[in-house]
Motif scaffolding. Structure first.
Motif, short mmCIF file in Angstrom:
data_model
loop_
_atom_site.label_atom_id
_atom_site.label_comp_id
_atom_site.label_asym_id
_atom_site.label_seq_id
_atom_site.Cartn_x
_atom_site.Cartn_y
_atom_site.Cartn_z
N UNK A 127 -7.55 -4.65 -13.12
CA UNK A 127 -6.46 -5.37 -12.45
C UNK A 127 -5.21 -4.48 -12.43
N UNK A 128 -4.90 -3.85 -13.55
CA UNK A 128 -3.76 -2.93 -13.59
C UNK A 128 -3.96 -1.78 -12.60
N UNK A 129 -5.15 -1.23 -12.58
CA UNK A 129 -5.44 -0.11 -11.66
C UNK A 129 -5.20 -0.52 -10.21
N UNK A 130 -5.69 -1.69 -9.85
CA UNK A 130 -5.50 -2.20 -8.49
C UNK A 130 -4.02 -2.31 -8.16
N UNK A 131 -3.26 -2.91 -9.05
CA UNK A 131 -1.85 -3.16 -8.76
C UNK A 131 -0.99 -1.91 -8.83
N UNK A 132 -1.41 -0.90 -9.57
CA UNK A 132 -0.65 0.35 -9.65
C UNK A 132 -1.00 1.30 -8.50
N UNK A 133 -2.10 1.08 -7.82
CA UNK A 133 -2.59 2.02 -6.82
C UNK A 133 -1.59 2.35 -5.71
N UNK A 134 -0.84 1.40 -5.15
CA UNK A 134 0.15 1.78 -4.13
C UNK A 134 1.23 2.71 -4.67
N UNK A 135 1.60 2.55 -5.93
CA UNK A 135 2.58 3.43 -6.56
C UNK A 135 1.95 4.81 -6.77
N UNK A 136 0.74 4.82 -7.29
CA UNK A 136 0.01 6.08 -7.54
C UNK A 136 -0.09 6.93 -6.29
N UNK A 137 -0.34 6.31 -5.15
CA UNK A 137 -0.52 7.05 -3.89
C UNK A 137 0.78 7.25 -3.12
N UNK A 138 1.90 6.83 -3.70
CA UNK A 138 3.20 7.06 -3.06
C UNK A 138 3.53 6.13 -1.92
N UNK A 139 2.85 5.00 -1.83
CA UNK A 139 3.13 4.04 -0.76
C UNK A 139 4.23 3.05 -1.14
N UNK A 140 4.55 2.99 -2.42
CA UNK A 140 5.57 2.05 -2.90
C UNK A 140 6.23 2.64 -4.15
N UNK A 141 7.51 2.32 -4.33
CA UNK A 141 8.23 2.77 -5.52
C UNK A 141 7.82 1.97 -6.75
N UNK A 142 7.42 0.72 -6.53
CA UNK A 142 6.96 -0.15 -7.61
C UNK A 142 5.92 -1.10 -7.04
N UNK A 143 5.12 -1.68 -7.89
CA UNK A 143 4.02 -2.54 -7.45
C UNK A 143 4.51 -3.70 -6.58
N UNK A 144 5.66 -4.26 -6.90
CA UNK A 144 6.20 -5.40 -6.15
C UNK A 144 6.50 -5.06 -4.69
N UNK A 145 6.70 -3.78 -4.39
CA UNK A 145 7.07 -3.37 -3.04
C UNK A 145 5.91 -3.35 -2.05
N UNK A 146 4.67 -3.36 -2.54
CA UNK A 146 3.53 -3.25 -1.63
C UNK A 146 3.04 -4.64 -1.26
N UNK A 147 3.11 -5.01 0.03
CA UNK A 147 2.78 -6.39 0.42
C UNK A 147 1.29 -6.73 0.44
N UNK A 148 0.41 -5.74 0.60
CA UNK A 148 -1.02 -6.02 0.76
C UNK A 148 -1.73 -5.91 -0.59
N UNK A 149 -1.28 -6.70 -1.52
CA UNK A 149 -1.77 -6.66 -2.89
C UNK A 149 -1.69 -8.06 -3.50
N UNK A 150 -2.51 -8.30 -4.48
CA UNK A 150 -2.46 -9.58 -5.20
C UNK A 150 -1.38 -9.58 -6.27
N UNK A 151 -0.62 -8.50 -6.39
CA UNK A 151 0.36 -8.36 -7.46
C UNK A 151 1.34 -9.54 -7.49
N UNK A 152 1.90 -9.91 -6.37
CA UNK A 152 2.90 -11.00 -6.34
C UNK A 152 2.31 -12.32 -6.83
N UNK A 153 1.05 -12.54 -6.55
CA UNK A 153 0.36 -13.74 -7.05
C UNK A 153 0.30 -13.71 -8.58
N UNK A 154 0.03 -12.55 -9.14
CA UNK A 154 -0.03 -12.41 -10.59
C UNK A 154 1.36 -12.57 -11.21
N UNK A 155 2.40 -12.10 -10.52
CA UNK A 155 3.77 -12.30 -11.01
C UNK A 155 4.09 -13.79 -11.01
#
Length: 176
Positions: A127-155
């Motif tokens: 779950x951490x890997x999934x949510x960190x992936x947009x940051x890892x690939x430089x698509x977002x500065x933080x996990x919350x910034x990437x809209x196509x993720x379940x991260x906000x649901x977990x927050x």
């Protein structure tokens, strides 16, 4: 041709990585996200599964699925999702001679990577890997910034702080 065998544990939870064939500079999954979402929803209606977490990036995606008790058939689900998605796209991709001879599209890599989740720690790491992936690939500065993720649901569930994987949060973690 090699005899590729997948694990077949009914009712298991699985982590998947699914890639486009042409990854470099390709943003197809983000551009066509509504189509992808609809294909996944249709397949969930045909053959139910639970989505634990997921992220869609421009050229690949990661998902955690839990299959129903007695059911281990994730290959059929992925085949249908990938096929349905590809059928709705114009035929503009380059095709190898092999794909042309087989009448295949050149949208997806043939295979995908799966991993059966072993325990709660393994689940949380993925779950951490999934949510960190947009940051890892430089698509977002933080996990919350990437809209196509379940991260906000977990927050919203209180499982992550909103600033998880942000530069401020990461700096503080390094000082511990």
């Amino acid at each position: 041709m090699p005899d590729y065998r997948r694990a077949t544990t009914p009712g298991a939870t699985w982590f998947f990585t699914v890639n486009l064939l042409q990854r470099h500079g390709n943003d197809l999954l983000v551009r066509e996200y509504p189509r992808l979402r609809d294909c996944m929803l249709r397949e969930r209606c045909r053959r139910p599964f639970s989505v634990v977490a997921g992220v869609v990036l421009p050229d690949h995606m990661h998902w955690l699925w839990r299959l129903p008790q007695g059911d281990a058939d994730f290959p059929t689900r992925w085949r249908r999702i990938k096929t349905d998605f590809s059928r709705g796209l114009p035929r503009t991709e380059r095709l190898s001679a092999v794909r042309q001879a087989r009448g295949e599209r050149g949208v997806w890599q043939r295979r995908y990577w799966e991993h059966q989740i072993r325990d709660e720690d393994d689940l949380n790491r993925h779950i951490d890997y999934i949510h960190f992936n947009p940051v890892k690939h430089g698509h977002a500065a933080q996990a919350m910034d990437w809209p196509l993720s379940s991260f906000r649901h977990f927050v919203a569930q209180g499982r992550y702080p909103a600033n998880w994987a942000s530069p401020v949060e990461m700096q503080g973690a390094g000082e511990r």
